[in-house]
Design a protein around this motif. Structure first.
Motif, PDB file in Angstrom:
ATOM      1  N   ASN A   1       2.899  -7.286   5.357  1.00 54.33           N
ATOM      2  CA  ASN A   1       2.500  -6.221   4.440  1.00 54.33           C
ATOM      3  C   ASN A   1       3.619  -5.196   4.302  1.00 54.33           C
ATOM      4  O   ASN A   1       4.466  -5.048   5.186  1.00 54.33           O
ATOM      5  CB  ASN A   1       1.228  -5.549   4.944  1.00 54.33           C
TER       6      ASN A   1
ATOM      7  N   PHE B   1      -0.788   3.484   9.981  1.00 54.55           N
ATOM      8  CA  PHE B   1      -0.683   2.269   9.177  1.00 54.55           C
ATOM      9  C   PHE B   1      -1.738   1.272   9.634  1.00 54.55           C
ATOM     10  O   PHE B   1      -2.468   0.698   8.819  1.00 54.55           O
ATOM     11  CB  PHE B   1       0.722   1.674   9.302  1.00 54.55           C
TER      12      PHE B   1
ATOM     13  N   ILE C   1       2.333   6.431   4.510  1.00 55.54           N
ATOM     14  CA  ILE C   1       0.995   6.614   5.062  1.00 55.54           C
ATOM     15  C   ILE C   1       0.699   8.110   5.008  1.00 55.54           C
ATOM     16  O   ILE C   1       1.503   8.938   5.435  1.00 55.54           O
ATOM     17  CB  ILE C   1       0.933   6.073   6.500  1.00 55.54           C
TER      18      ILE C   1
ATOM     19  N   VAL D   1       6.991  -0.772   7.207  1.00 54.55           N
ATOM     20  CA  VAL D   1       6.349   0.520   6.970  1.00 54.55           C
ATOM     21  C   VAL D   1       7.442   1.577   6.837  1.00 54.55           C
ATOM     22  O   VAL D   1       8.242   1.764   7.760  1.00 54.55           O
ATOM     23  CB  VAL D   1       5.402   0.898   8.123  1.00 54.55           C
TER      24      VAL D   1
ATOM     25  N   ALA E   1       4.206  -1.144   3.409  1.00 54.10           N
ATOM     26  CA  ALA E   1       3.535   0.150   3.270  1.00 54.10           C
ATOM     27  C   ALA E   1       4.556   1.238   2.993  1.00 54.10           C
ATOM     28  O   ALA E   1       5.643   1.254   3.583  1.00 54.10           O
ATOM     29  CB  ALA E   1       2.752   0.486   4.535  1.00 54.10           C
TER      30      ALA E   1
ATOM     31  N   GLY F   1      -3.890   3.833   5.425  1.00 58.87           N
ATOM     32  CA  GLY F   1      -3.652   2.620   6.194  1.00 58.87           C
ATOM     33  C   GLY F   1      -4.876   1.743   6.374  1.00 58.87           C
ATOM     34  O   GLY F   1      -5.803   1.736   5.552  1.00 58.87           O
TER      35      GLY F   1
ATOM     36  N   LEU G   1       0.832  -1.195   0.000  1.00 60.11           N
ATOM     37  CA  LEU G   1       0.000   0.000   0.000  1.00 60.11           C
ATOM     38  C   LEU G   1       0.867   1.245   0.000  1.00 60.11           C
ATOM     39  O   LEU G   1       1.877   1.306   0.698  1.00 60.11           O
ATOM     40  CB  LEU G   1      -0.965   0.010   1.187  1.00 60.11           C
ATOM     41  N   GLU G   2       0.459   2.216  -0.800  1.00 61.24           N
ATOM     42  CA  GLU G   2       1.258   3.422  -0.996  1.00 61.24           C
ATOM     43  C   GLU G   2       0.354   4.650  -1.028  1.00 61.24           C
ATOM     44  O   GLU G   2      -0.661   4.674  -1.730  1.00 61.24           O
ATOM     45  CB  GLU G   2       2.029   3.303  -2.310  1.00 61.24           C
TER      46      GLU G   2
END
Length: 399
Positions: free
Chosen positions: A150, A169, A155, A188, A152, A129, A124-125
């Protein structure tokens, strides 16, 4: 816009046999994909409105999202209707600039009153979050919360018109007495002036049990900064217990945070600011208080503290401890335990014991070495972060 992979007749028949169905609404306020029956789903979905999620879960039957690519300014996965049994794996989510003022980018995933959540090996970018609000599941292994492996990047709670929202996050909010919760082995990375995160992991009025504590373990967290990064005031952290609940049953409790690596965070790395029977141990907390160009960060305070942020009575805030953490936290002008250091918050860490204080100087090279050490531990487990088909070596270029 609704994009999907071309499917063969055989694939379509397989979907029918799995009793998987979806609808694509055209009315404003719907979603690019509405899932009304259980099954496994994949594909590419893109929203162009902050009010329109990419995927909306509208069933209590078990749903698996596998290999999806999601882009949009609002929620990417919306499971707020209640009762969701959701697995999200090998998905990629990219937040877009909000389409309205005073709105943050949407969350990668938001689930309310869920029954089961397993989020693993996702990327995820520039999202806000994952948020878990309240819980219906029993706490059995198949009715709890697992967030692992995950990856990241950035956030991001920034508004398009300046300012922003406090996002994390992962935040658990009002998830009470839930067993078998695990938030572990996530990576993260937040870059200064390209992100806006408050507490990377925030546990707000949420708890495990004495028998099975809520576990936050083996995560790598880098970056928590004000905007601009050189501002003097910031209230975020790496990991924090939080919440203003007024009873021992509803406050944050029975949290164990261990073997996490937290680097380059303003204000604090880890705090116990609410609750009881929270135990943070064997974590590595390193902050050089320097930007990549050697500019000093001004909003660093102390690596860790145990403090009653909401001024609750001893029946609500008690029995918290920190133990055996390794710390090197630069806070310019302070002197605890060394020059320009504030490893343990002065007068707010009486039950912080067995701390290993790193010698001066604390450098950006040590921050990088901490990341390399975490990756080595991950690889010894024969594991990786992010989607299974990722070509990442652990720190992908931002897109």
């Amino acid at each position: 816009m609704f994009l999907f992979y071309a499917a063969s007749i055989l694939e379509l028949l397989t979907l029918l046999l799995l009793s998987t169905s979806c609808s694509v609404p055209v009315a404003s306020g719907g979603a690019e994909l509405v899932i009304r029956r259980g099954g496994t789903y994949s594909g590419r979905y893109e929203s162009t409105s902050s009010d329109r999620p990419c995927i909306l879960i509208a069933t209590t039957e078990p749903v698996v999202l596998d290999g999806c690519e999601l882009r949009g300014p609002g929620r990417l996965i919306d499971a707020t209707a209640g009762g969701a049994r959701l697995t999200v794996r090998n998905c990629r989510g990219f937040g877009r600039l909000p389409t309205a003022d005073n709105r943050a980018r949407g969350r990668f995933l938001e689930i309310n009153h869920g029954v089961s959540l397993r989020a693993e090996h996702n990327y995820l970018e520039h999202t806000a979050g994952l948020l878990v609000f309240r819980w219906q599941g029993s706490g059995a292994p198949d009715e709890s919360i697992t967030i692992r492996y995950n990856q990241a990047r950035n956030i991001d709670g920034r508004f398009r018109n300046g300012g922003g929202a406090k996002v994390s996050f992962v935040q658990l909010n009002e998830v009470h007495g839930l067993e078998n919760v695990a938030i572990g082995w996530n990576e993260v990375v937040n870059l200064p002036d390209e992100s806006m995160v408050e507490d990377n992991i925030n546990l707000h009025n949420s708890s495990g049990t004495a028998r099975r504590p809520l576990l936050v373990h083996d995560n790598y967290i880098q970056g928590a900064y004000p905007v601009p990064a050189t501002a003097a005031i910031f209230t975020g952290s790496g990991i924090t217990t939080d919440g203003d609940a007024s009873s021992a049953l509803t406050t944050t409790a029975y949290v164990q945070a261990h073997h996490n690596t937290v680097v380059s965070t303003c204000n604090a790395a880890m705090n116990i600011a609410a609750g009881h029977h929270n135990y943070f141990h064997h974590n590595c907390l390193i902050t050089s208080s320097l930007l990549p160009d050697s500019t000093r960060l001004r909003a660093t305070y102390a690596a860790t503290a145990i403090f009653n942020a909401y001024d609750k009575p001893e029946t609500v805030f008690f029995a918290n401890r920190m133990e055996a953490n390794t710390i090197g936290f630069v806070s310019w002008g302070r002197n605890s335990p060394l020059s320009d250091r504030h490893d343990l918050s002065t007068d707010a860490c009486a039950t912080c014991t067995g701390t290993v204080h790193l010698p001066n100087p604390i450098t950006r090279q040590q921050e990088s070495a901490a990341h390399a050490a975490w990756l080595a531990r991950l690889h010894r487990r024969a594991q990786h972060v992010g989607p299974a088909n990722s070509t990442s070596t652990g720190r992908p270029a931002l897109r």
